[in-house]
Design an enzyme around this catalytic site. Structure first.
Site, PDB file in Angstrom:
ATOM      1  N   GLU A  10       0.855  -1.202  -0.085  1.00  0.00           N
ATOM      2  CA  GLU A  10      -0.252  -0.001   0.034  1.00  0.00           C
ATOM      3  C   GLU A  10       0.915   1.005   0.012  1.00  0.00           C
ATOM      4  O   GLU A  10       1.940   1.249   0.757  1.00  0.00           O
ATOM      5  CB  GLU A  10      -0.811  -0.007   1.165  1.00  0.00           C
ATOM      6  N   THR A  39      -3.996   4.699  -1.787  1.00  0.00           N
ATOM      7  CA  THR A  39      -4.959   5.285  -0.790  1.00  0.00           C
ATOM      8  C   THR A  39      -5.597   6.370  -1.623  1.00  0.00           C
ATOM      9  O   THR A  39      -5.134   6.967  -2.333  1.00  0.00           O
ATOM     10  CB  THR A  39      -4.286   5.709   0.349  1.00  0.00           C
ATOM     11  N   TYR A  40      -6.882   6.601  -1.022  1.00  0.00           N
ATOM     12  CA  TYR A  40      -7.790   7.564  -1.506  1.00  0.00           C
ATOM     13  C   TYR A  40      -7.870   8.692  -0.490  1.00  0.00           C
ATOM     14  O   TYR A  40      -8.505   8.439   0.624  1.00  0.00           O
ATOM     15  CB  TYR A  40      -9.022   6.921  -1.773  1.00  0.00           C
ATOM     16  N   LYS A 153     -20.710  -6.936   3.665  1.00  0.00           N
ATOM     17  CA  LYS A 153     -19.713  -6.571   2.369  1.00  0.00           C
ATOM     18  C   LYS A 153     -19.354  -7.495   1.622  1.00  0.00           C
ATOM     19  O   LYS A 153     -19.451  -7.568   0.505  1.00  0.00           O
ATOM     20  CB  LYS A 153     -18.195  -6.012   3.331  1.00  0.00           C
TER      21      LYS A 153
HETATM   22  P1  FAD Z   1     -17.573   0.316   7.203  1.00  0.00           P
HETATM   23  O1  FAD Z   1     -17.217  -1.156   6.651  1.00  0.00           O
HETATM   24  O2  FAD Z   1     -18.748   0.966   6.649  1.00  0.00           O
HETATM   25  O3  FAD Z   1     -17.795   0.464   8.709  1.00  0.00           O
HETATM   26  C1  FAD Z   1     -16.677  -0.249   9.495  1.00  0.00           C
HETATM   27  C2  FAD Z   1     -17.389  -0.452  10.956  1.00  0.00           C
HETATM   28  O4  FAD Z   1     -17.321   0.840  11.479  1.00  0.00           O
HETATM   29  C3  FAD Z   1     -18.680  -1.113  10.993  1.00  0.00           C
HETATM   30  O5  FAD Z   1     -18.670  -1.904  12.047  1.00  0.00           O
HETATM   31  C4  FAD Z   1     -19.522   0.153  10.924  1.00  0.00           C
HETATM   32  O6  FAD Z   1     -20.648  -0.159  11.814  1.00  0.00           O
HETATM   33  C5  FAD Z   1     -18.659   0.964  11.771  1.00  0.00           C
HETATM   34  N1  FAD Z   1     -18.543   2.534  11.594  1.00  0.00           N
HETATM   35  C6  FAD Z   1     -17.971   3.134  10.574  1.00  0.00           C
HETATM   36  N2  FAD Z   1     -18.102   4.488  10.654  1.00  0.00           N
HETATM   37  C7  FAD Z   1     -19.042   4.570  11.501  1.00  0.00           C
HETATM   38  C8  FAD Z   1     -19.890   5.846  11.870  1.00  0.00           C
HETATM   39  N3  FAD Z   1     -19.450   6.992  11.679  1.00  0.00           N
HETATM   40  N4  FAD Z   1     -20.706   5.637  13.076  1.00  0.00           N
HETATM   41  C9  FAD Z   1     -20.774   4.277  13.485  1.00  0.00           C
HETATM   42  N5  FAD Z   1     -20.193   3.330  13.047  1.00  0.00           N
HETATM   43  C10 FAD Z   1     -19.284   3.266  12.087  1.00  0.00           C
HETATM   44  N6  FAD Z   1      -9.517   5.741   4.761  1.00  0.00           N
HETATM   45  C11 FAD Z   1      -9.156   6.531   3.830  1.00  0.00           C
HETATM   46  O7  FAD Z   1      -9.894   7.872   3.797  1.00  0.00           O
HETATM   47  N7  FAD Z   1      -8.661   6.264   2.598  1.00  0.00           N
HETATM   48  C12 FAD Z   1      -8.107   5.273   2.316  1.00  0.00           C
HETATM   49  O8  FAD Z   1      -7.524   4.852   1.243  1.00  0.00           O
HETATM   50  C13 FAD Z   1      -8.316   3.893   3.593  1.00  0.00           C
HETATM   51  N8  FAD Z   1      -7.609   2.867   3.295  1.00  0.00           N
HETATM   52  C14 FAD Z   1      -7.739   1.963   4.181  1.00  0.00           C
HETATM   53  C15 FAD Z   1      -7.511   0.719   3.912  1.00  0.00           C
HETATM   54  C16 FAD Z   1      -7.525  -0.183   4.763  1.00  0.00           C
HETATM   55  C17 FAD Z   1      -7.004  -1.759   4.786  1.00  0.00           C
HETATM   56  C18 FAD Z   1      -8.198  -0.153   6.141  1.00  0.00           C
HETATM   57  C19 FAD Z   1      -8.333  -1.241   7.214  1.00  0.00           C
HETATM   58  C20 FAD Z   1      -8.800   1.053   6.423  1.00  0.00           C
HETATM   59  C21 FAD Z   1      -8.516   2.293   5.457  1.00  0.00           C
HETATM   60  N9  FAD Z   1      -9.264   3.529   5.698  1.00  0.00           N
HETATM   61  C22 FAD Z   1      -8.920   4.432   4.575  1.00  0.00           C
HETATM   62  C23 FAD Z   1      -9.755   4.023   6.760  1.00  0.00           C
HETATM   63  C24 FAD Z   1     -11.160   3.693   6.797  1.00  0.00           C
HETATM   64  O9  FAD Z   1     -11.821   4.628   6.003  1.00  0.00           O
HETATM   65  C25 FAD Z   1     -12.015   3.948   8.005  1.00  0.00           C
HETATM   66  O10 FAD Z   1     -11.630   2.882   9.015  1.00  0.00           O
HETATM   67  C26 FAD Z   1     -13.356   3.975   8.311  1.00  0.00           C
HETATM   68  O11 FAD Z   1     -13.723   4.691   9.482  1.00  0.00           O
HETATM   69  C27 FAD Z   1     -14.207   2.840   7.961  1.00  0.00           C
HETATM   70  O12 FAD Z   1     -14.328   2.486   6.855  1.00  0.00           O
HETATM   71  P2  FAD Z   1     -14.851   0.951   6.326  1.00  0.00           P
HETATM   72  O13 FAD Z   1     -14.723   0.599   5.009  1.00  0.00           O
HETATM   73  O14 FAD Z   1     -14.321  -0.006   7.239  1.00  0.00           O
HETATM   74  O15 FAD Z   1     -16.448   1.604   6.877  1.00  0.00           O
END
Ligand code: FAD
Length: 288
Positions: A10, A39-40, A153
């Site tokens: 990454e 990353t985005y 998912k």
């Molecule tokens: P989801 O799968 O939609 O949610 C994950 C979990 O958190 C679920 O249990 C959900 O219920 C809970 N949750 C999430 N947000 C909330 C909320 N606001 N309120 C209540 N519950 C919530 N971020 C970036 O901006 N750019 C990137 O390129 C990036 N790359 C990543 C790559 C990896 C491998 C990982 C692990 C994380 C990355 N992130 C990145 C961070 C990610 O955007 C955050 O962790 C974000 O908070 C959750 O994204 P998710 O896709 O897991 O969300």
């Protein structure tokens, strides 16, 4: 090691969006790894940087090796769909579908990564990875709710999940077992983070709910003015964690490189992964 080990790297786009150094670093990583994920950005300018970087890498012929991260928050469904279609037309076949960390869902957005994954599945043609959290997401209501969310998912079309970084192997193994018990049989790819500085690690970990175990603190304590030792220890620590995971049947590592290309290649080499290009990279060729 009896099974073939794969590695994904990454990287984050440089401040300028792209640069010759960045492009040559990605080319080097792409020759060794399964993919290079980009990353985005969470904000408008960050997103523009990511899109500039992706376009530059596509122009260099790396579309088939890129895993483009895509975050749903703060962007309309229409914008996301158009971007995904554009990437598909450019030959990008892997997307890491994420919710992102916007303060609140405001308008016509995909509200979570599951909804984004579903939309990408409908567009079709993508190998979709999603995020997961062996030590829990800071905002998640409960372990069960989080597992249900991850399952949604996969039901929406994700093929694999990449974990948030962790240092306790047992937490990963327990989480992988929990996934299997919940009927998730797709790959749960461990995400490993080499340590650039102990202070930075603590800040980062506090923001995303990851734990920093005592043994790691002890290993890196007092090295603030000794970056070379930090670097050497960081590579050794990541290799040792990888070896333990591989002994537990893991065959795919996702490395959060922090754009430290030389360290990433050293870790890959220590795991027996040299790819097609065993290029030796010098410090000035780092991607940052
Ligand atoms: P989801 O799968 O939609 O949610 C994950 C979990 O958190 C679920 O249990 C959900 O219920 C809970 N949750 C999430 N947000 C909330 C909320 N606001 N309120 C209540 N519950 C919530 N971020 C970036 O901006 N750019 C990137 O390129 C990036 N790359 C990543 C790559 C990896 C491998 C990982 C692990 C994380 C990355 N992130 C990145 C961070 C990610 O955007 C955050 O962790 C974000 O908070 C959750 O994204 P998710 O896709 O897991 O969300």
């Amino acid at each position: 090691m009896s099974h073939r080990i794969r590695i994904g790297f990454e990287v984050f786009p440089p401040k300028s969006g792209s640069s010759e150094t960045f492009e040559s670093s990605v080319a080097t990583l792409a020759a060794v790894g399964d993919y290079v994920s980009v990353t985005y950005g969470a904000s408008g300018s960050g997103r523009e940087r990511s899109e500039t970087a992706i376009n530059a890498l596509v122009a260099q012929g790396h579309a088939n090796k890129i895993a483009a991260h895509l975050t749903a928050s703060s962007q309309s469904k229409d914008q996301i769909d158009r971007l995904a279609r554009d990437w598909k037309a450019k030959g990008i076949r892997r997307i890491v579908a994420l919710r992102g960390d916007a303060p609140a869902v405001t308008g016509d957005e995909y509200p979570c990564a599951a909804a984004l994954t579903e939309a990408l599945s409908q567009i079709g043609g993508f190998n979709i990875a999603v995020a997961c959290y062996p030590e829990g997401h800071p905002k998640s209501a409960s372990k069960a709710a989080e597992m249900d969310h991850l399952k949604r998912k996969f039901d929406a079309g994700a093929r694999e999940a990449i974990t948030q970084f962790f240092f306790n192997i047992e937490d990963y193994l327990r989480f992988r077992d929990d996934c299997r018990a919940a009927g998730i049989h797709q790959p749960i790819i461990p995400g490993l983070l080499p340590i650039a500085s102990l202070e930075g690690l603590h800040r980062f970990a506090a923001g995303c709910g990851a734990k920093v175990p005592g043994w790691l603190d002890a290993r890196f304590a007092g090295l603030e003015d000794d970056p070379d030792t930090v670097r050497t220890l960081s590579v050794a620590t990541t290799v040792s964690l990888s070896d333990r995971l591989i002994a537990e049947g893991v065959d795919h590592i996702h490395l959060y490189t922090l754009n430290r290309v030389r360290d990433a290649l050293t870790i890959a080499r220590a795991l027996g992964i040299t790819g097609t290009d065993t290029a030796v990279i010098t410090q000035k060729e780092e991607a940052a």
